[in-house]
Design a protein around this motif. Structure first.
Motif, PDB file in Angstrom:
ATOM      1  N   MET A  55       0.891  12.842   2.611  1.00 33.93           N
ATOM      2  CA  MET A  55      -0.014  11.744   2.931  1.00 33.93           C
ATOM      3  C   MET A  55       0.451  11.116   4.237  1.00 33.93           C
ATOM      4  O   MET A  55       1.646  11.119   4.533  1.00 33.93           O
ATOM      5  N   PRO A  56      -0.491  10.579   5.010  1.00 31.11           N
ATOM      6  CA  PRO A  56      -0.094   9.923   6.257  1.00 31.11           C
ATOM      7  C   PRO A  56       0.569   8.576   5.995  1.00 31.11           C
ATOM      8  O   PRO A  56       0.450   8.022   4.911  1.00 31.11           O
ATOM      9  N   THR A  57       1.250   8.075   6.956  1.00 36.19           N
ATOM     10  CA  THR A  57       1.917   6.782   6.963  1.00 36.19           C
ATOM     11  C   THR A  57       3.098   6.741   6.003  1.00 36.19           C
ATOM     12  O   THR A  57       4.230   6.737   6.424  1.00 36.19           O
ATOM     13  N   MET A  58       2.853   6.712   4.704  1.00 36.21           N
ATOM     14  CA  MET A  58       3.913   6.734   3.698  1.00 36.21           C
ATOM     15  C   MET A  58       3.683   7.964   2.835  1.00 36.21           C
ATOM     16  O   MET A  58       2.765   7.986   2.014  1.00 36.21           O
ATOM     17  N   ASN A  59       4.498   8.996   3.026  1.00 34.46           N
ATOM     18  CA  ASN A  59       4.289  10.215   2.237  1.00 34.46           C
ATOM     19  C   ASN A  59       4.836  10.036   0.817  1.00 34.46           C
ATOM     20  O   ASN A  59       5.423   9.003   0.485  1.00 34.46           O
TER      21      ASN A  59
END
Length: 128
Positions: A55-59
């Protein structure tokens, strides 16, 4: 029944997982961002967390690590549900606090057995 938070950057995946959970009477909330799960865990109670890794930003790795080290619900069971078949990702997921790792695509039975196993663990009996 359990209240489950599902996070995956692909909404179709969260909907499919939610439908599988619904067959057993579980309630769920869908998220597409890990940061939104962090906020939810600070405000509301949940019984289980299902997390995608990519996932983007916080995987998913970062989310698991954050939950284990900073969330008021640090002991919530976490299932990593990912398309990755990498042993390195499996190992890394457990290192940051995942309780289970299932690979997409998975069947409803695999998901529900994993959920049930984490929510209703069998007692460990030792005999000496």
């Amino acid at each position: 029944m359990a209240h489950v938070l599902i996070v995956d950057d692909f909404p179709g995946a969260t909907r499919l997982i939610g439908k599988m959970l619904d067959t057993q009477g579980h309630t769920f909330v869908e998220f597409t961002r890990g940061a939104d799960v962090v906020t939810s865990l600070e405000q509301d109670y949940a019984d289980l967390l299902i997390v995608d890794l990519n996932m983007p930003t916080m995987n998913g790795f970062e989310l698991c690590e954050y939950v284990r080290n900073h969330s008021p619900q640090h002991d919530i069971p976490i299932i990593v549900a990912t398309a990755s078949q990498s042993n390195a990702d499996r190992f890394a997921a457990f290192e940051v606090g995942a309780d289970a790792f299932i690979t997409k695509p998975f069947t409803r039975d695999v998901l529900l057995e994993t959920v049930d196993g984490l929510l209703n663990p069998l007692p460990v009996e030792t005999t000496w």
